[in-house]
Write a protein that holds these residues in place. Structure first.
Motif, PDB file in Angstrom:
ATOM      1  N   TYR A 199     -21.723 -45.765  13.220  1.00  0.00           N
ATOM      2  CA  TYR A 199     -21.130 -44.429  13.255  1.00  0.00           C
ATOM      3  C   TYR A 199     -19.618 -44.569  13.323  1.00  0.00           C
ATOM      4  O   TYR A 199     -19.101 -45.523  13.918  1.00  0.00           O
ATOM      5  N   SER A 200     -18.912 -43.633  12.756  1.00  0.00           N
ATOM      6  CA  SER A 200     -17.450 -43.706  12.718  1.00  0.00           C
ATOM      7  C   SER A 200     -16.837 -43.758  14.111  1.00  0.00           C
ATOM      8  O   SER A 200     -15.802 -44.400  14.311  1.00  0.00           O
ATOM      9  N   GLU A 201     -17.456 -43.094  15.094  1.00  0.00           N
ATOM     10  CA  GLU A 201     -16.870 -43.069  16.442  1.00  0.00           C
ATOM     11  C   GLU A 201     -16.824 -44.444  17.101  1.00  0.00           C
ATOM     12  O   GLU A 201     -16.106 -44.647  18.068  1.00  0.00           O
ATOM     13  N   LEU A 202     -17.572 -45.415  16.555  1.00  0.00           N
ATOM     14  CA  LEU A 202     -17.528 -46.760  17.113  1.00  0.00           C
ATOM     15  C   LEU A 202     -16.143 -47.382  16.978  1.00  0.00           C
ATOM     16  O   LEU A 202     -15.800 -48.306  17.701  1.00  0.00           O
ATOM     17  N   LYS A 203     -15.335 -46.856  16.074  1.00  0.00           N
ATOM     18  CA  LYS A 203     -13.972 -47.359  15.876  1.00  0.00           C
ATOM     19  C   LYS A 203     -12.969 -46.705  16.831  1.00  0.00           C
ATOM     20  O   LYS A 203     -11.806 -47.099  16.871  1.00  0.00           O
ATOM     21  N   ALA A 204     -13.396 -45.717  17.597  1.00  0.00           N
ATOM     22  CA  ALA A 204     -12.478 -44.957  18.453  1.00  0.00           C
ATOM     23  C   ALA A 204     -11.731 -45.848  19.444  1.00  0.00           C
ATOM     24  O   ALA A 204     -10.554 -45.614  19.724  1.00  0.00           O
ATOM     25  N   ALA A 205     -12.405 -46.859  19.967  1.00  0.00           N
ATOM     26  CA  ALA A 205     -11.753 -47.742  20.939  1.00  0.00           C
ATOM     27  C   ALA A 205     -10.565 -48.490  20.328  1.00  0.00           C
ATOM     28  O   ALA A 205      -9.660 -48.907  21.057  1.00  0.00           O
TER      29      ALA A 205
END
Length: 171
Positions: free
Chosen positions: A45-51
């Protein structure tokens, strides 16, 4: 925060994880630390890159590279149990201001662990930690325990026209 509250985002409408991510962004921008644990999810999921973009934001998945649509496999149960232990430890250690338990309600629905186990880790958490729980099928016991419950209701969804999940919007 003196006392963390328990928030639940549930219902059949779109936007539960998105709301939790929005709250996480707001919290990080206010100088708070966020732990985002995703149950059932193991897909990209794209949110995995948020960190990579947000300081003080940590995200972990406790699922396999699929979503459960029928009976969970033994691997699903093991992954969820490991995740529940991990977030139980996170909730006790006071390192985070906000802890998101994404799709936790669905994990309970599929009997990957019990409502009672979840209630226990919530009762044992550090008092100042805000907890956000997402997912359809929120059990009544968690609703009763929560301080805020929002139900997302589907009125209309383009998925019904055959439009699949789009990167950056739903995935």
């Amino acid at each position: 925060m003196d006392k963390g509250q328990i928030q639940i985002y549930t219902g059949n409408g779109k936007g539960k994880t998105t709301a939790a991510l929005g709250l996480s962004l707001r919290a990080v921008c206010a100088g708070k630390k966020v732990y985002f644990g995703q149950f059932i999810k193991g897909m990209e999921y794209s949110e995995l890159k948020a960190a990579n973009y947000l300081p003080n934001f940590e995200i972990h998945q406790f699922g396999r590279n699929c979503f459960i649509f029928n009976d969970p496999a033994k691997e699903d149960i093991l992954a969820a149990g490991k995740g529940l232990k991990t977030v139980g430890d996170v909730l006790k250690n006071k390192s985070y201001d906000i802890v998101v338990l994404d799709e936790l309600n669905v994990a309970i629905y599929y009997k990957l662990f019990s409502t009672e186990e979840v209630i226990r880790i919530l009762e044992e958490r550090a008092e100042n930690i805000e907890v956000i729980i997402t997912g359809r099928y929120a059990p009544q016991e968690l609703i009763d325990m929560a301080d805020l419950v929002t139900e997302m209701k589907e009125i209309k969804h383009y998925y019904r026209k055959g439009i699949q999940a789009r990167k950056g919007i739903e995935s």
